[in-house]
Motif scaffolding. Structure first.
Motif, PDB file in Angstrom:
ATOM      1  N   UNK A 153       0.841  -1.204   0.000  1.00 20.37           N
ATOM      2  CA  UNK A 153       0.000   0.000   0.000  1.00 20.37           C
ATOM      3  C   UNK A 153       0.876   1.254   0.000  1.00 20.37           C
ATOM      4  N   UNK A 154       1.899   1.258   0.833  1.00 19.36           N
ATOM      5  CA  UNK A 154       2.803   2.413   0.943  1.00 19.36           C
ATOM      6  C   UNK A 154       3.452   2.722  -0.406  1.00 19.36           C
ATOM      7  N   UNK A 155       4.003   1.695  -1.051  1.00 23.43           N
ATOM      8  CA  UNK A 155       4.678   1.902  -2.335  1.00 23.43           C
ATOM      9  C   UNK A 155       3.701   2.395  -3.403  1.00 23.43           C
ATOM     10  N   UNK A 156       2.485   1.854  -3.393  1.00 26.13           N
ATOM     11  CA  UNK A 156       1.479   2.277  -4.368  1.00 26.13           C
ATOM     12  C   UNK A 156       1.059   3.725  -4.134  1.00 26.13           C
ATOM     13  N   UNK A 157       0.821   4.083  -2.871  1.00 30.20           N
ATOM     14  CA  UNK A 157       0.432   5.454  -2.527  1.00 30.20           C
ATOM     15  C   UNK A 157       1.491   6.447  -3.007  1.00 30.20           C
ATOM     16  N   UNK A 158       2.750   6.135  -2.750  1.00 30.12           N
ATOM     17  CA  UNK A 158       3.821   7.053  -3.110  1.00 30.12           C
ATOM     18  C   UNK A 158       4.033   7.112  -4.619  1.00 30.12           C
ATOM     19  N   UNK A 159       3.942   5.954  -5.282  1.00 33.54           N
ATOM     20  CA  UNK A 159       4.138   5.918  -6.731  1.00 33.54           C
ATOM     21  C   UNK A 159       3.029   6.670  -7.463  1.00 33.54           C
ATOM     22  N   UNK A 160       1.796   6.558  -6.974  1.00 29.17           N
ATOM     23  CA  UNK A 160       0.654   7.200  -7.624  1.00 29.17           C
ATOM     24  C   UNK A 160       0.391   8.617  -7.112  1.00 29.17           C
ATOM     25  N   UNK A 161       1.190   9.082  -6.151  1.00 26.54           N
ATOM     26  CA  UNK A 161       1.009  10.435  -5.625  1.00 26.54           C
ATOM     27  C   UNK A 161      -0.227  10.587  -4.765  1.00 26.54           C
ATOM     28  N   UNK A 162      -0.682   9.507  -4.148  1.00 31.45           N
ATOM     29  CA  UNK A 162      -1.892   9.552  -3.312  1.00 31.45           C
ATOM     30  C   UNK A 162      -1.579  10.139  -1.944  1.00 31.45           C
TER      31      UNK A 162
ATOM     32  N   UNK B 215       1.549  15.561  -5.333  1.00 32.30           N
ATOM     33  CA  UNK B 215       2.755  15.913  -6.063  1.00 32.30           C
ATOM     34  C   UNK B 215       2.637  17.342  -6.593  1.00 32.30           C
ATOM     35  N   UNK B 216       3.768  17.937  -6.922  1.00 33.92           N
ATOM     36  CA  UNK B 216       3.758  19.286  -7.495  1.00 33.92           C
ATOM     37  C   UNK B 216       2.930  19.322  -8.778  1.00 33.92           C
ATOM     38  N   UNK B 217       3.039  18.277  -9.585  1.00 37.59           N
ATOM     39  CA  UNK B 217       2.279  18.211 -10.833  1.00 37.59           C
ATOM     40  C   UNK B 217       0.775  18.223 -10.562  1.00 37.59           C
ATOM     41  N   UNK B 218       0.342  17.481  -9.555  1.00 37.69           N
ATOM     42  CA  UNK B 218      -1.083  17.425  -9.233  1.00 37.69           C
ATOM     43  C   UNK B 218      -1.578  18.759  -8.685  1.00 37.69           C
ATOM     44  N   UNK B 219      -0.744  19.426  -7.882  1.00 42.15           N
ATOM     45  CA  UNK B 219      -1.126  20.738  -7.344  1.00 42.15           C
ATOM     46  C   UNK B 219      -1.261  21.750  -8.483  1.00 42.15           C
ATOM     47  N   UNK B 220      -0.302  21.740  -9.401  1.00 38.91           N
ATOM     48  CA  UNK B 220      -0.366  22.682 -10.521  1.00 38.91           C
ATOM     49  C   UNK B 220      -1.588  22.411 -11.404  1.00 38.91           C
TER      50      UNK B 220
ATOM     51  N   UNK C 146      -4.865  19.766  -1.470  1.00 43.95           N
ATOM     52  CA  UNK C 146      -3.712  20.630  -1.758  1.00 43.95           C
ATOM     53  C   UNK C 146      -3.259  21.343  -0.484  1.00 43.95           C
ATOM     54  N   UNK C 147      -4.197  21.962   0.221  1.00 44.16           N
ATOM     55  CA  UNK C 147      -3.839  22.682   1.450  1.00 44.16           C
ATOM     56  C   UNK C 147      -3.427  21.721   2.564  1.00 44.16           C
ATOM     57  N   UNK C 148      -4.098  20.571   2.640  1.00 43.76           N
ATOM     58  CA  UNK C 148      -3.720  19.577   3.651  1.00 43.76           C
ATOM     59  C   UNK C 148      -2.292  19.100   3.421  1.00 43.76           C
ATOM     60  N   UNK C 149      -1.885  18.983   2.166  1.00 47.45           N
ATOM     61  CA  UNK C 149      -0.514  18.584   1.848  1.00 47.45           C
ATOM     62  C   UNK C 149       0.482  19.620   2.345  1.00 47.45           C
ATOM     63  N   UNK C 150       0.114  20.895   2.205  1.00 46.45           N
ATOM     64  CA  UNK C 150       1.020  21.970   2.621  1.00 46.45           C
ATOM     65  C   UNK C 150       1.204  21.998   4.135  1.00 46.45           C
ATOM     66  N   UNK C 151       0.152  21.641   4.861  1.00 47.09           N
ATOM     67  CA  UNK C 151       0.197  21.740   6.327  1.00 47.09           C
ATOM     68  C   UNK C 151       0.306  20.378   7.005  1.00 47.09           C
TER      69      UNK C 151
ATOM     70  N   UNK D  93      -1.016  31.413  -7.441  1.00 50.98           N
ATOM     71  CA  UNK D  93      -0.844  32.028  -6.137  1.00 50.98           C
ATOM     72  C   UNK D  93       0.555  31.784  -5.603  1.00 50.98           C
ATOM     73  N   UNK D  94       0.762  32.064  -4.324  1.00 48.76           N
ATOM     74  CA  UNK D  94       2.105  31.967  -3.740  1.00 48.76           C
ATOM     75  C   UNK D  94       2.395  30.597  -3.125  1.00 48.76           C
ATOM     76  N   UNK D  95       1.556  29.607  -3.423  1.00 55.90           N
ATOM     77  CA  UNK D  95       1.647  28.292  -2.788  1.00 55.90           C
ATOM     78  C   UNK D  95       3.067  27.729  -2.814  1.00 55.90           C
ATOM     79  N   UNK D  96       3.688  27.737  -3.987  1.00 51.91           N
ATOM     80  CA  UNK D  96       5.010  27.125  -4.105  1.00 51.91           C
ATOM     81  C   UNK D  96       6.112  28.043  -3.579  1.00 51.91           C
ATOM     82  N   UNK D  97       5.984  29.344  -3.811  1.00 59.26           N
ATOM     83  CA  UNK D  97       7.024  30.259  -3.333  1.00 59.26           C
ATOM     84  C   UNK D  97       7.063  30.301  -1.821  1.00 59.26           C
ATOM     85  N   UNK D  98       5.890  30.304  -1.184  1.00 64.38           N
ATOM     86  CA  UNK D  98       5.852  30.343   0.285  1.00 64.38           C
ATOM     87  C   UNK D  98       6.343  29.029   0.891  1.00 64.38           C
TER      88      UNK D  98
END
Length: 276
Positions: free
Chosen positions: A47-56, A76-81, A121-126, A267-272
């Motif tokens: 499960x761990x490897x799948x979650x990380x590989x798929x960006x879950x 992932x950055x790609x998913x956020x963008x 997206x926000x949960x990932x940041x915090x 927005x400033x998501x990535x710069x901040x």
């Protein structure tokens, strides 16, 4: 009932996704599936490897007798963008322009699939912060607050403009709006929060930050700490902001009401996050 590994993996994955940020003892899975802990550990590696590989998200293992496994939502950055690009595309339509330089966003805030991704997206940041409560002000920030809370597995408190009999005893403050400089009131039930909690505040739109600053001041009345500020859309503002430290997904860079054009950017998501 004897579970096949394929059945365990499906059910285990579903359980983890439904209980983010919650430490789940391995004994829970072992007893549920009537399997040895060694087999459960092997399942969790898959499960761990799948979650990380798929960006879950991430699967964090805590060793020891009181340990277990915890699912941490992450994008992932790609998913956020991709979320940012979708928001910018949707908000660029000229018919969204409202008087005063505001944008019509009610339909986007009512889109559960989009709001779920915004929340993640926000949960990932915090994800690395200790957050006990999500706070927003009625009404348009509510979908965003609940979306973030869903992924951080914490409650939501809603600040109102006036007192309701169903709220019981309340705390109220006066604050100055950033753009119009008017005095307004914020009200929150005394039962909403406990002293010492760390609070993430959020809203759909921010110009100068008067509403956000009001919520920050309200936290002081409850002896709570600000853990972060999350904004869906920030407006370009050349005057002094009342709130500096915040994350945003979209920036409204300018509007021309004469030709009804809207200029938007990331927005400033990535710069901040890069600064932290």
């Amino acid at each position: 009932m004897k579970w096949k590994r394929s059945e365990r993996l499906v059910d285990m994955t579903h359980y983890l996704l439904e209980h983010p940020q919650q430490l789940i003892p391995l004994t829970y899975f072992a007893e549920t599936y009537e399997a040895a802990k060694s087999s459960i550990s092997e399942d969790l590696v898959i499960v761990k490897e799948t979650f990380e590989e798929k960006g879950i998200g991430l699967l964090q293992t805590v060793p020891g007798a009181a340990g277990g496994v915890k699912y941490i939502p992450n994008m992932t950055e790609q998913a956020v963008r991709a979320v940012m690009d979708e928001l910018i595309s949707e908000l660029s339509s000229s018919d969204r322009l409202l008087p005063g330089g505001y944008l019509f966003m009610t339909d986007l805030l009512g889109n559960p699939e989009l709001m779920n991704r915004v929340g993640k997206v926000f949960a990932s940041a915090f994800k690395g912060e200790k957050i006990d409560v999500i706070m927003t002000v009625a009404t348009k920030g509510i979908p965003i607050a609940h979306a973030i809370a869903r992924h951080l597995n914490v409650p939501v408190v809603i600040v109102r403009r006036d007192s309701k009999v169903t709220e019981g005893s309340t705390v109220s403050i006066n604050y100055v709006t950033g753009s119009s400089r008017r005095i307004q009131t914020m009200v929150l039930s005394k039962r909403s929060m406990k002293s010492g909690q760390r609070v993430l505040i959020t809203d759909d739109f921010m110009k100068v930050g008067g509403t956000m600053n009001g919520m920050k001041n309200l936290l002081e009345e409850f002896n709570c700490t600000l853990a972060g500020v999350a904004v869906l859309v920030e407006a370009e503002h050349h005057e002094e902001r009342l709130v500096d430290d915040f994350l945003s997904l979209v920036k409204l860079q300018g509007v021309n009401e004469r030709d009804r054009s809207i200029t938007l950017g990331e927005g400033n998501y990535f710069s901040k996050r890069g600064e932290s």
